[in-house]
Design a protein around this motif. Structure first.
Motif, PDB file in Angstrom:
ATOM      1  N   SER B 358     -43.497  21.214 -28.495  1.00  0.00           N
ATOM      2  CA  SER B 358     -42.562  21.330 -27.632  1.00  0.00           C
ATOM      3  C   SER B 358     -41.125  21.550 -28.273  1.00  0.00           C
ATOM      4  CB  SER B 358     -42.236  20.292 -26.546  1.00  0.00           C
ATOM      5  OG  SER B 358     -42.173  18.959 -27.228  1.00  0.00           O
ATOM      6  N   GLU B 359     -40.210  22.457 -27.915  1.00  0.00           N
ATOM      7  CA  GLU B 359     -38.920  22.641 -28.375  1.00  0.00           C
ATOM      8  C   GLU B 359     -38.158  21.380 -28.210  1.00  0.00           C
ATOM      9  OE1 GLU B 359     -37.339  25.154 -30.110  1.00  0.00           O
ATOM     10  OE2 GLU B 359     -39.474  25.718 -30.421  1.00  0.00           O
ATOM     11  N   PRO B 360     -37.494  20.782 -29.276  1.00  0.00           N
ATOM     12  CA  PRO B 360     -36.547  19.965 -28.889  1.00  0.00           C
ATOM     13  C   PRO B 360     -35.519  20.176 -28.202  1.00  0.00           C
ATOM     14  CG  PRO B 360     -37.018  19.851 -31.393  1.00  0.00           C
ATOM     15  CD  PRO B 360     -37.714  21.168 -30.697  1.00  0.00           C
ATOM     16  N   THR B 361     -34.830  19.458 -27.417  1.00  0.00           N
ATOM     17  CA  THR B 361     -33.480  19.762 -26.638  1.00  0.00           C
ATOM     18  C   THR B 361     -32.537  18.483 -26.768  1.00  0.00           C
ATOM     19  OG1 THR B 361     -34.064  18.592 -24.848  1.00  0.00           O
ATOM     20  CG2 THR B 361     -34.780  21.032 -24.829  1.00  0.00           C
ATOM     21  N   LEU B 362     -32.991  17.596 -27.626  1.00  0.00           N
ATOM     22  CA  LEU B 362     -32.140  16.400 -27.607  1.00  0.00           C
ATOM     23  C   LEU B 362     -31.568  16.299 -28.788  1.00  0.00           C
ATOM     24  CD1 LEU B 362     -33.891  13.684 -25.801  1.00  0.00           C
ATOM     25  CD2 LEU B 362     -31.754  14.953 -24.852  1.00  0.00           C
ATOM     26  N   ASP B 363     -30.586  15.687 -29.448  1.00  0.00           N
ATOM     27  CA  ASP B 363     -29.926  15.833 -30.775  1.00  0.00           C
ATOM     28  C   ASP B 363     -29.606  14.207 -31.042  1.00  0.00           C
ATOM     29  OD1 ASP B 363     -28.895  16.593 -33.123  1.00  0.00           O
ATOM     30  OD2 ASP B 363     -27.023  16.624 -32.167  1.00  0.00           O
ATOM     31  N   GLY B 364     -30.628  13.403 -31.410  1.00  0.00           N
ATOM     32  CA  GLY B 364     -30.481  12.184 -31.672  1.00  0.00           C
ATOM     33  C   GLY B 364     -30.752  11.702 -32.982  1.00  0.00           C
ATOM     34  N   ASP B 365     -30.552  10.578 -33.403  1.00  0.00           N
ATOM     35  CA  ASP B 365     -30.835  10.195 -34.967  1.00  0.00           C
ATOM     36  C   ASP B 365     -32.302   9.638 -35.120  1.00  0.00           C
ATOM     37  OD1 ASP B 365     -30.911   9.084 -37.463  1.00  0.00           O
ATOM     38  OD2 ASP B 365     -29.210   7.702 -37.250  1.00  0.00           O
ATOM     39  N   PRO B 366     -33.265  10.507 -35.486  1.00  0.00           N
ATOM     40  CA  PRO B 366     -34.542  10.242 -35.661  1.00  0.00           C
ATOM     41  C   PRO B 366     -34.867   8.749 -36.547  1.00  0.00           C
ATOM     42  CG  PRO B 366     -34.243  12.211 -36.807  1.00  0.00           C
ATOM     43  CD  PRO B 366     -33.130  11.735 -36.232  1.00  0.00           C
ATOM     44  N   ARG B 367     -34.017   8.520 -37.447  1.00  0.00           N
ATOM     45  CA  ARG B 367     -34.294   7.286 -38.491  1.00  0.00           C
ATOM     46  C   ARG B 367     -33.783   6.152 -37.608  1.00  0.00           C
ATOM     47  NH1 ARG B 367     -30.492   7.687 -42.487  1.00  0.00           N
ATOM     48  NH2 ARG B 367     -30.246   5.765 -41.839  1.00  0.00           N
ATOM     49  N   ARG B 368     -32.750   5.990 -36.638  1.00  0.00           N
ATOM     50  CA  ARG B 368     -32.711   5.021 -35.658  1.00  0.00           C
ATOM     51  C   ARG B 368     -33.883   4.929 -34.717  1.00  0.00           C
ATOM     52  NH1 ARG B 368     -27.720   4.272 -32.861  1.00  0.00           N
ATOM     53  NH2 ARG B 368     -28.730   2.447 -32.086  1.00  0.00           N
ATOM     54  N   GLY B 369     -34.277   6.051 -34.297  1.00  0.00           N
ATOM     55  CA  GLY B 369     -35.225   6.105 -33.157  1.00  0.00           C
ATOM     56  C   GLY B 369     -36.483   5.518 -33.679  1.00  0.00           C
ATOM     57  N   ALA B 370     -36.835   5.790 -35.054  1.00  0.00           N
ATOM     58  CA  ALA B 370     -38.434   5.268 -35.634  1.00  0.00           C
ATOM     59  C   ALA B 370     -38.145   3.559 -35.233  1.00  0.00           C
ATOM     60  CB  ALA B 370     -38.193   5.384 -37.260  1.00  0.00           C
ATOM     61  N   GLY B 371     -36.990   3.024 -35.396  1.00  0.00           N
ATOM     62  CA  GLY B 371     -37.011   1.289 -35.204  1.00  0.00           C
ATOM     63  C   GLY B 371     -37.148   1.416 -33.781  1.00  0.00           C
ATOM     64  N   HIS B 372     -36.906   1.690 -32.833  1.00  0.00           N
ATOM     65  CA  HIS B 372     -37.369   1.645 -31.509  1.00  0.00           C
ATOM     66  C   HIS B 372     -38.839   1.840 -31.266  1.00  0.00           C
ATOM     67  CE1 HIS B 372     -33.361   0.851 -29.995  1.00  0.00           C
ATOM     68  NE2 HIS B 372     -32.734   1.771 -30.515  1.00  0.00           N
ATOM     69  N   PHE B 373     -39.305   2.864 -31.983  1.00  0.00           N
ATOM     70  CA  PHE B 373     -40.733   3.692 -31.683  1.00  0.00           C
ATOM     71  C   PHE B 373     -41.664   2.430 -32.026  1.00  0.00           C
ATOM     72  CE2 PHE B 373     -44.500   5.792 -32.235  1.00  0.00           C
ATOM     73  CZ  PHE B 373     -44.688   6.484 -31.051  1.00  0.00           C
ATOM     74  N   ASN B 374     -41.235   1.408 -32.974  1.00  0.00           N
ATOM     75  CA  ASN B 374     -42.023   0.440 -33.367  1.00  0.00           C
ATOM     76  C   ASN B 374     -42.662  -0.134 -32.178  1.00  0.00           C
ATOM     77  OD1 ASN B 374     -42.314   0.443 -36.276  1.00  0.00           O
ATOM     78  ND2 ASN B 374     -40.243  -0.906 -36.368  1.00  0.00           N
ATOM     79  N   THR B 375     -41.726  -0.409 -31.090  1.00  0.00           N
ATOM     80  CA  THR B 375     -42.319  -1.149 -29.875  1.00  0.00           C
ATOM     81  C   THR B 375     -43.413  -0.159 -29.167  1.00  0.00           C
ATOM     82  OG1 THR B 375     -40.082  -2.066 -29.824  1.00  0.00           O
ATOM     83  CG2 THR B 375     -41.689  -2.406 -27.914  1.00  0.00           C
ATOM     84  N   CYS B 376     -43.007   1.049 -28.922  1.00  0.00           N
ATOM     85  CA  CYS B 376     -43.766   2.182 -28.264  1.00  0.00           C
ATOM     86  C   CYS B 376     -45.166   2.120 -29.007  1.00  0.00           C
ATOM     87  CB  CYS B 376     -43.122   3.363 -28.365  1.00  0.00           C
ATOM     88  SG  CYS B 376     -41.357   3.257 -27.826  1.00  0.00           S
ATOM     89  N   GLY B 377     -45.105   2.229 -30.331  1.00  0.00           N
ATOM     90  CA  GLY B 377     -46.394   2.550 -31.103  1.00  0.00           C
ATOM     91  C   GLY B 377     -47.393   1.617 -30.878  1.00  0.00           C
ATOM     92  N   ALA B 378     -47.059   0.167 -30.705  1.00  0.00           N
ATOM     93  CA  ALA B 378     -48.091  -0.746 -30.426  1.00  0.00           C
ATOM     94  C   ALA B 378     -48.958  -0.200 -29.273  1.00  0.00           C
ATOM     95  CB  ALA B 378     -47.321  -1.876 -29.890  1.00  0.00           C
ATOM     96  N   CYS B 379     -48.655   0.493 -28.258  1.00  0.00           N
ATOM     97  CA  CYS B 379     -49.733   0.940 -27.324  1.00  0.00           C
ATOM     98  C   CYS B 379     -49.943   2.466 -27.680  1.00  0.00           C
ATOM     99  CB  CYS B 379     -49.169   0.892 -25.738  1.00  0.00           C
ATOM    100  SG  CYS B 379     -49.310  -0.771 -25.493  1.00  0.00           S
ATOM    101  N   HIS B 380     -48.880   3.168 -27.945  1.00  0.00           N
ATOM    102  CA  HIS B 380     -49.094   4.738 -27.976  1.00  0.00           C
ATOM    103  C   HIS B 380     -49.630   5.159 -29.055  1.00  0.00           C
ATOM    104  CE1 HIS B 380     -47.549   5.474 -23.797  1.00  0.00           C
ATOM    105  NE2 HIS B 380     -46.607   4.338 -24.176  1.00  0.00           N
ATOM    106  N   GLY B 381     -49.546   4.295 -30.004  1.00  0.00           N
ATOM    107  CA  GLY B 381     -49.970   4.513 -31.417  1.00  0.00           C
ATOM    108  C   GLY B 381     -48.914   4.986 -32.198  1.00  0.00           C
ATOM    109  N   ALA B 382     -49.016   4.683 -33.451  1.00  0.00           N
ATOM    110  CA  ALA B 382     -48.188   4.661 -34.595  1.00  0.00           C
ATOM    111  C   ALA B 382     -47.776   6.242 -34.780  1.00  0.00           C
ATOM    112  CB  ALA B 382     -48.494   4.326 -35.755  1.00  0.00           C
TER     113      ALA B 382
END
Lengths: 226, 450, 585
Positions: B358-382
Motif C-alpha cells: 500500500s502507499e504510505p500516507t503517514l510521515d513518522g520516524d520509522p527508527r523510533r517506530g521500530a522500538g514500539h514494534f518490538n511489542t507488536c512483533g511478539a504476536c504479529h511476527g518480527a
C-alpha cells in the motif's frame, strides 16, 4: 563434639587460663591453605552433587536414553572408560609417589612423581577428548539426547577442574623451583594430592552414573524420591 | 523522642489502615472459606505480635533513653526469659501452621466425582476443553499441535472425538459442582488464577497440573495469568462465568466438538467469488481498498482472520459501537451474508486475491517506530507477517491510515471492548502503550517499511 | 576447634608502593572493601533508577511512551537481579565482610590477599558484563529475576538473543568472584583470629558474615549449575530444562525437559541467598544496637545459635517459593513446616534485639535510628513471611503484590536500613571523619517513613489479588479505581525515597573532606576494629604487635568499671574477676 562445647561457652565469664595469658597456639603456615582446600573440595562436591541430582531426576523423563544398557549404546562396553580411569588413577599414584618423596626431601623423586602425575593427567584429558570425538562420530551429539548432554557436560566440568588443578600444581612447582626450597614442597603438594584423589573419586562416581543402565538409574532415582 | 512517637504512630497507623482499607480480599466465590479462615488466624496472631513488639520497643526507647548519669544494666542472658519466649513463639507458630496443613490436605485431595475440565494456556490466550459425552478427555501431544489443531488432539484416540473444544478466553462453569481443573501449557509457564476462588496453580509445559474448587455463586470472574509468561503476560486475561445448571448446559450445548470441527467441509473460493460482487463497490474488484470510501485493503488477508471479523460484524461484536460509523456500514453489509458456509467461502476467495503493498500516507520516524514494534512483533511476527497460531493478522502491506484508525479505536474502546471479542481486549491494552499520535505515526511508518 | 593464630611475623604484607598498587591493584582488604562498596553502590543506583521507571509506569499508566511492556519487564528483571546479587550480596560480604573481618578478629589482612584482590576484579567484570546487556541488540533480559525457563530463552521475552546470555555469563562470573572472596572470609575467620579471640568472643557481625559466607559458598553452586545448563539449552539446543513445546506457533526441537527442575535448583540457591543477605545484617545490627544502647547484646549465645540454626535450616526450605509451581503437592507439608520452624529462631533474634534496648542507655544517634528502624521493618517483613510460608495462604497470595511487599520489606528495606546503620557507624573508622548528623537524620526519616508508605499499602493490593509483574492492571472487574490511586501514591512515596538517597550521597562525599574529624573511638565501642593504633587503620591494621583479646565484644556498662565500655583488648583486672556478675569468680 567440640563444636557444641565451643558454642556453649559463656564468653562473658573470665576464664583465667585464656584471659590472663593469651597463649599462641603453634603456628601452621599451611593452615589457611588446608582450610581453603577443604572448602574447595566441599564446594566442588556440592557442584557435582547437584549435577548428579538433576541427572537422576532428568533420567526419569521418557525421552532420556541412557548411554548404557543396550548393545548399541556406546557405554555398554566400558573398555574405553576403564582405560581413561586407569590414566587418571596413574596420575593420582604419581602424585602420591611425588608426595612420598617430597616428605622425605628427595627432590628428584618428587619431580619424577609430579611429572608422572602431570603426564597422565594430560593423557586423561586427551583421552576424554578422544572419547568425545568418538561419540560424535557415532552420532551421539550434545543435544540429541539429555543423556548425551549430561555426558559432555559432566566430563567437561570435571576436566576443567582437573585443568585448574594442573595450573595450581604448576604454580607450586615453579615457586619451589625459583625459591630453591625443595623442603617446603611437601605441604602444598600434600594438599594438591588430596585434590587429585578427590577428583579421581568424583570421576569414579561420574563413571558409574554415566555407564549405568536405565534400571540402575531408575532404582537410584526412586531412592531419591523422583 | 521523635522516634518513639513515630513508632507508636506507625503501629496505630498500620492498624487504622488495616481497618479502613477498602482494599481487601475479593468476596469469596468458591468453597475455600477455609483458606480465608487460615489467613484470619495468621493475621490475628501476627497482628498481636506486631503491636506488642513494636510498642514494647517504643516504650523501651522512651524509658531508657540516654540521660546524664544513667547507666545500662549488665545482663548477658536470661535463660528463663529466653526459654519462655521460645516456647510461646513455638506455640504461636504451631497455631498458624496447623490449620494451614489441614486445609492444604483438603486441597491435595480432589473430591470424587469432581468434573474434569482442561485449561490450556499458551502465549497469551486461554482455551478450555470438556471431556464430552464419554466423560473422558482424549489424548493430546505437543507434536500434533497445528493451526487447525490448536489443542494438539491425537488423531488416533477415539476418546477425543467428542471432546468439546472451547477456543475462547471465556469459560462457563456450573454452580455448586466441584471441578478439577487440569492445567496444561503449550509453551511456557502460566498460572491459572481467579482471585475470587482463592486457588491458583502454575501450568507447566510437558506435564499436567491441577487445582480444584467448587464455585458457590453465579457471576463473572476474571481469570488472570499469574506466572510471568513474556511481553503480553499482563494481557493474558480470561473470564469464568459461573452459571446455573441450565444456563451452563445451554452454553455447553452451543460449543462444538473436535469431531464437528474436523468434519467441517473446506471452503469454496469459487462460490465466494460470486458473493464478492457486493464488496467490490467499496473494497474494489481486486480488494485493494479505497481511501476515499474508507475501505481497507483486504486482498490476501488470512481467511481465518476475515472469517472472524465477518462473524464479529454479524454478531454485533464489531461495528456496533456508536463511534465506529464505518464499522456500522460494514456490519450492515456483513449482515447480508446468507450462511456460515457462505461466509467461509467469501473469506477464502478474498484470501486468494494477490496482496499488494500500500502507499504510505503517514510521515513518522520509522527508527523510533521500530522500538514500539518490538511489542507488536511478539504476536504479529518480527516482519509483521502475522501468526495464525496466535490469531494475529498480518500487518505488513496494510494501509497505514486504516491501521491508525483501528489503533485509535482500540485505544478508545470503540473496537475490542465487546465481551465476546476474544482478542480485542488484548489489542486494547497494547494500543494503550502508544501514548500519542506521533508514536502511532512512527510505529506505522515502520510497519510501512516491512 | 583449635584457636590457631598467625604469629605476628609470618604474614607477608604486600606493601603498596605507588598509587596504582595502593588504590587500584591493591591487596589491602580495606581498599578492596571500598572498591567493592563503591561498585555495588554504583550498580545499586542503576537499579534504583530502574525501580523509579517501573513505579512511574505502575503509578501513572498510559502516560510514558518509552516504557513499553517489554521494557517494563527488563526494568523488573534487572532491578531485582542487581539489588539481590550485585548490590546486597556484594556490599554486605564483599564490602563489609572485607572491611570488618580482619579488623574485628585482629588480623593484619585476609589470609589470601592476592585472591581477595582478584575477587574484586572478577566481580567488577561480572558487573560490566551485566551492564553491557543494556547496550546489546534487544537489550537486557526481561525474564524476571528468577529467569524461569522455558520463557527466559524463548521468543516473546525481551532480550532473548543477547540479554539472557550475558545475564547467565555474568552470574557465573560473579559466582567465581564470590567464591574467591568467600574462601578468604571463612579461612580468615577460622585461621587468622588473634590471640584470645575465641569463636564465642567474636562480635555477632563476624558470626553473621561467617555463616552467610558458608551458605553462599554452598548455595551458589546451585545457581552455577542452573546457569550452565540453561546456557546450554539456549546456545547448544540441549533439553535440560526445556520440554517439548510450541513457541508462538512454532514447534521447537526441544524434548521432554523439566522446567521445575530449574526452579528447584534456583531456589536451592535462592533461599539461602535470602539469608546470605540477612545474616550479615543481623550481625551488624546487633553490634550497632549494643554499642549505642551501651548495653551488652542480650542473649549472645542464643543469638549465635540462632544464626547457625537459621543458616542450616535455610537449606531445607527452598520449595516454599514453589507451592503453586506444579511440583508434587505433598512437598507442601514438609516445606511449610520447615519454613515456619525457621520463624522461631528469627523471632528470638528480634526479642533479643528489643531486650538489648530494655534497661539500656540509649543514644539515639543516626546509626541507632537506622538500627531501630530495621527492627520495625524486619518485624513487619518477618510477620508477613508467616503468611507466605504457610502453604495454604500461599494459594491466594503467591504472585501478587503481597509477595512483592513482603520481600521488599524483609530483604530490601531491612538490610538496607542495616547497611545505612553500618555506614553511619563505621564511616568514622573508614575515613577518619564523622558524617553530618543533621543530614543523616533527614535521610533516616525520609527513608524510614517513605519506605513504609510504599510497602504497607502494597500488601493490601496483594490481599486484593493484584498480580505482580503486570505492566498494567486495567481491564479487570475486581480491581477498583481506588487501587490505581493507591498505586499512584506508592509511586510518589517511592520517588521521594529515591530522591532522598541523594542526601546520603551528598553527606558521604561532602563529609569525606569537610566532615568533623572523628575522635579515635567516637561511639565508645568495645570491638577490636576501633582499637587500631591509627584511625583509619593503616596497611597492616595493627602496630608491630597484634592485639590480644581478653574478653567478649560486649563489655558495656560493666558494673564497677570506670567507663561504660571495656575494649576487647583490655586485660581483665583482678578486681573485675572477683566481682564479676554471674561469673564463677
Amino acid at each position: 563434639m567440640s563444636l557444641f562445647r565451643t558454642l556453649r561457652e559463656k564468653p562473658w565469664e573470665h576464664e583465667p587460663a585464656l584471659a590472663g595469658h593469651p597463649a599462641a597456639a603453634p603456628v601452621d603456615p599451611l593452615g589457611p591453605a588446608r582450610i581453603a582446600v577443604r572448602f574447595i573440595m566441599a564446594i566442588v562436591g556440592v557442584l557435582f552433587f547437584l549435577f548428579i541430582i538433576t541427572y537422576l531426576s532428568r533420567s526419569q523423563y521418557p525421552d532420556f536414553q541412557s548411554l548404557a544398557g543396550q548393545p548399541w549404546q556406546p557405554f555398554n562396553d566400558t573398555g574405553r572408560l576403564w582405560f581413561n580411569t586407569g590414566l587418571l588413577a596413574l596420575s593420582s599414584v604419581g602424585m602420591q609417589g611425588g608426595l612420598w618423596s617430597a616428605r622425605r626431601e628427595r627432590l628428584n623423586g618428587a619431580v619424577l612423581g609430579i611429572s608422572i602425575a602431570v603426564f597422565f593427567a594430560i593423557a586423561f584429558l586427551l583421552a576424554q577428548l578422544d572419547l568425545w570425538l568418538r561419540l560424535q562420530a557415532l552420532g551421539f551429539y550434545l543435544s540429541s539426547n539429555p543423556a548425551n548432554s549430561y555426558f559432555y557436560l559432566l566430563t567437561a566440568v570435571h576436566g576443567l577442574h582437573l585443568l585448574g588443578g594442573l595450573v595450581v600444581l604448576s604454580n607450586i612447582v615453579f615457586r619451589v623451583w625459583y625459591d630453591g626450597a625443595g623442603a617446603s614442597l611437601g605441604g602444598p603438594l600434600g594438599l594438591c594430592t588430596q585434590y587429585w584423589h578427590f577428583l579421581l573419586a568424583v570421576w569414579l562416581v561420574l563413571f558409574a552414573l554415566l555407564a549405568s543402565p536405565p534400571e540402575t538409574l531408575n532404582a537410584l532415582a526412586a531412592m531419591c524420591g523422583f | 523522642m521523635k522516634l518513639v512517637i513515630a513508632l507508636i504512630v506507625l503501629v496505630l497507623g498500620s492498624l487504622l489502615f488495616h481497618v479502613l482499607s477498602p482494599w481487601w480480599f475479593t468476596p469469596l466465590a468458591s468453597n475455600w472459606d477455609t483458606v480465608d479462615t487460615t489467613i484470619d488466624i495468621t493475621l490475628y496472631i501476627t497482628g498481636v505480635v506486631f503491636v506488642a513488639v513494636n510498642l514494647f520497643m517504643a516504650y523501651a526507647v522512651y524509658r531508657y533513653r540516654h540521660r546524664p548519669a544513667q547507666k545500662a544494666h549488665y545482663e548477658p542472658e536470661n535463660k528463663r526469659l529466653e526459654t519462655w519466649l521460645t516456647a510461646i513463639t513455638a506455640v504461636g507458630v504451631a497455631a498458624m501452621l496447623a490449620p494451614g496443613l489441614v486445609v492444604w490436605a483438603d486441597f491435595t485431595q480432589v473430591p470424587e466425582g469432581a468434573d474434569e475440565i482442561e485449561v490450556l494456556g499458551e502465549q497469551w490466550q486461554w482455551s478450555y476443553r470438556f471431556p464430552g459425552e464419554d466423560g473422558k478427555l482424549g489424548e493430546v501431544a505437543t507434536r500434533y499441535v497445528a493451526p487447525d489443531n490448536p489443542f494438539g488432539m491425537s488423531p488416533g484416540d477415539p476418546a477425543g472425538a467428542d471432546d468439546i473444544l472451547v477456543r475462547s478466553n471465556e469459560l462457563h462453569l456450573p454452580v455448586d459442582r466441584p471441578v478439577k481443573m487440569l492445567l496444561r501449557s503449550k509453551d511456557v509457564l502460566h498460572d491459572f488464577a481467579v482471585p475470587q476462588f482463592r486457588v491458583k496453580m502454575d501450568m507447566l509445559p510437558g506435564s499436567v497440573t491441577y487445582a480444584w474448587f467448587t464455585p458457590t455463586r453465579t457471576g463473572s470472574f476474571d481469570v488472570l495469568c499469574m506466572e510471568l509468561c513474556g511481553i503480553a503476560h499482563y494481557a493474558m486475561r480470561g473470564r469464568v462465568i459461573v452459571d446455573t445448571e441450565e444456563d451452563f448446559k445451554a452454553w455447553l450445548g452451543g460449543q462444538t466438538t473436535w469431531a464437528e470441527q474436523r468434519a467441517r467441509p473446506a471452503a469454496d473460493p469459487a462460490a465466494g467469488e460470486r458473493q464478492y460482487a457486493t464488496c467490490v463497490a467499496c473494497h474494489g474488484p481486486e480488494g485493494r481498498g479505497n481511501l476515499q470510501m474508507n475501505a481497507p485493503a483486504i486482498a490476501g488477508m488470512e481467511a481465518w482472520y476475515l472469517e472472524r471479523q465477518l462473524r464479529y460484524y454479524r454478531q454485533g461484536v464489531r461495528g456496533a459501537h456508536e463511534g465506529d460509523t464505518f464499522g456500522a456500514q460494514m456490519a450492515a453489509m456483513a449482515g447480508t451474508i446468507a450462511s456460515d458456509s457462505a461466509l467461509r467461502n467469501l473469506a477464502a476467495y478474498v484470501a486468494s486475491l494477490p496482496a499488494a503493498d500500500s502507499e504510505p500516507t503517514l510521515d513518522g520516524d520509522p527508527r523510533r517506530g521500530a522500538g514500539h514494534f518490538n511489542t507488536c512483533g511478539a504476536c504479529h511476527g518480527a516482519r509483521g507477517q502475522g501468526n495464525h497460531a496466535l490469531q494475529a493478522p498480518r500487518l505488513a502491506g496494510q494501509q497505514d491510515w486504516y491501521l491508525k484508525r483501528q489503533l485509535k479505536y482500540f485505544r478508545e474502546g470503540i473496537r475490542g471492548a465487546h465481551q465476546a471479542d476474544n482478542y480485542g481486549h488484548q489489542m486494547t491494552m497494547m494500543a494503550r502503550t502508544l501514548q500519542n499520535e506521533q508514536s502511532i505515526d512512527d510505529l506505522l511508518s515502520y510497519v510501512n517499511t516491512l | 576447634m583449635q584457636h590457631t593464630a598467625l604469629a605476628d611475623q609470618t604474614l607477608e604484607l604486600h606493601d603498596p608502593r605507588s598509587f596504582v598498587t595502593k588504590y587500584i591493584w591493591s591487596q589491602d582488604h580495606k581498599v578492596i572493601a571500598i572498591q567493592y562498596g563503591l561498585t555495588a553502590v554504583f550498580v545499586g543506583l542503576v537499579a534504583l533508577a530502574l525501580s523509579a521507571l517501573m513505579r512511574l509506569q505502575l503509578g501513572f499508566p498510559d502516560t510514558f511512551d518509552f516504557i513499553t511492556p517489554g521494557a517494563y519487564l527488563q526494568f523488573v528483571t534487572m532491578h531485582g537481579m542487581i539489588m539481590v546479587i550485585y548490590l546486597l550480596t556484594a556490599l554486605l560480604l564483599g564490602g563489609f565482610g572485607n572491611y570488618l573481618i580482619p579488623l574485628m578478629v585482629g588480623a593484619r589482612d585476609m589470609v589470601f590477599p592476592y585472591m581477595n584482590m582478584l575477587s574484586f576484579w572478577v566481580y567488577l567484570l561480572s558487573v560490566l558484563i551485566l551492564l553491557a546487556s543494556f547496550f546489546v541488540p534487544g537489550g537486557p533480559t526481561g525474564a524476571g529475576w528468577t529467569l524461569y525457563p522455558p520463557q527466559a530463552i524463548l521468543e516473546g521475552t525481551p532480550g532473548v538473543d543477547w540479554g539472557i546470555v550475558l545475564m547467565l555469563v555474568s552470574l557465573a562470573v560473579f559466582i567465581v568472584a564470590f567464591t574467591m572472596g568467600g574462601l578468604n572470609y571463612v579461612t580468615t575467620v577460622l585461621q587468622a583470629r588473634t590471640r584470645g579471640m575465641t569463636l564465642m568472643r567474636m562480635p555477632l557481625t563476624i558470626w553473621g558474615i561467617f555463616t552467610a559466607t558458608i551458605l553462599g559458598l554452598l548455595a551458589f553452586p546451585a545457581l552455577l549449575v542452573s546457569a550452565i545448563m540453561m546456557l546450554l539449552d539456549k546456545l547448544a539446543g540441549t533439553s535440560f530444562f526445556m520440554p517439548a513445546l510450541v513457541s508462538l506457533g512454532e514447534s521447537l526441537e526441544y524434548t521432554g525437559g523439566s522446567p521445575v527442575l530449574f526452579q528447584h535448583l534456583f531456589w536451592f540457591f535462592g533461599h539461602p541467598e535470602v539469608y546470605i543477605v540477612a545474616l550479615p545484617a543481623f550481625g551488624m545490627v546487633s553490634d550497632v544496637l549494643a554499642c549505642h544502647a551501651r548495653k551488652n547484646i542480650f542473649g549472645y549465645r542464643m543469638m549465635v545459635w540462632a544464626i547457625v540454626f537459621i543458616g542450616a535450616l535455610s537449606f531445607v526450605v527452598w520449595a516454599h517459593h514453589m507451592y503453586v509451581s506444579g511440583m508434587h503437592p505433598a512437598f507442601g507439608f514438609f516445606f511449610a513446616t520447615t519454613t515456619l520452624i525457621i520463624a522461631v529462631p528469627t523471632a528470638i533474634k528480634v526479642y533479643n534485639w528489643v531486650l538489648t534496648l530494655w534497661r539500656g542507655n540509649i543514644h539515639l544517634r543516626v546509626p541507632m535510628l537506622f538500627a531501630i528502624g530495621f527492627i520495625f521493618t524486619f518485624v513487619h517483613g518477618g510477620l508477613t513471611g508467616l503468611f507466605l510460608g504457610n502453604v495454604t495462604i500461599d494459594l491466594p497470595l503467591s504472585d501478587t503484590y503481597f509477595v512483592v511487599a513482603h520481600f521488599h520489606m524483609v530483604m530490601g528495606v531491612s538490610p538496607i536500613m542495616v547497611l545505612f546503620a553500618a555506614i553511619y557507624h563505621w564511616y568514622p573508622l573508614m575515613t577518619g571523619r564523622m558524617l553530618n548528623e543533621g543530614l543523616g537524620k533527614a535521610h533516616f526519616w525520609l527513608t524510614f517513613l517513605g519506605t513504609y508508605a510504599i510497602y504497607l499499602p502494597m500488601h493490601y493490593l496483594g490481599f486484593l489479588g493484584v498480580p505482580r509483574r503486570y505492566f498494567a492492571i486495567s481491564g479487570t472487574e475486581f480491581i477498583p479505581e481506588s487501587a490505581m490511586s493507591l498505586n499512584a501514591s506508592i509511586t510518589v512515596s517511592a520517588l521521594i525515597v529515591g530522591a532522598s538517597q541523594l542526601l546520603f550521597l551528598v553527606n558521604v562525599f561532602w563529609s569525606l573532606r569537610h566532615g568533623e574529624r572523628a575522635p579515635r573511638n567516637p561511639w565508645g565501642a568495645t570491638s577490636l576494629e576501633w582499637q587500631t593504633p591509627d584511625v583509619p587503620p593503616h596497611h597492616g591494621n595493627w602496630g608491630p604487635q597484634l592485639p590480644a583479646v581478653y574478653r567478649w565484644a560486649y563489655d558495656y556498662s560493666v558494673p564497677g568499671a570506670d567507663q561504660d565500655f571495656i575494649p576487647q583488648n583490655h586485660p581483665v583486672s583482678d578486681d573485675e574477676r572477683s566481682n564479676a556478675p554471674g561469673g564463677p569468680a
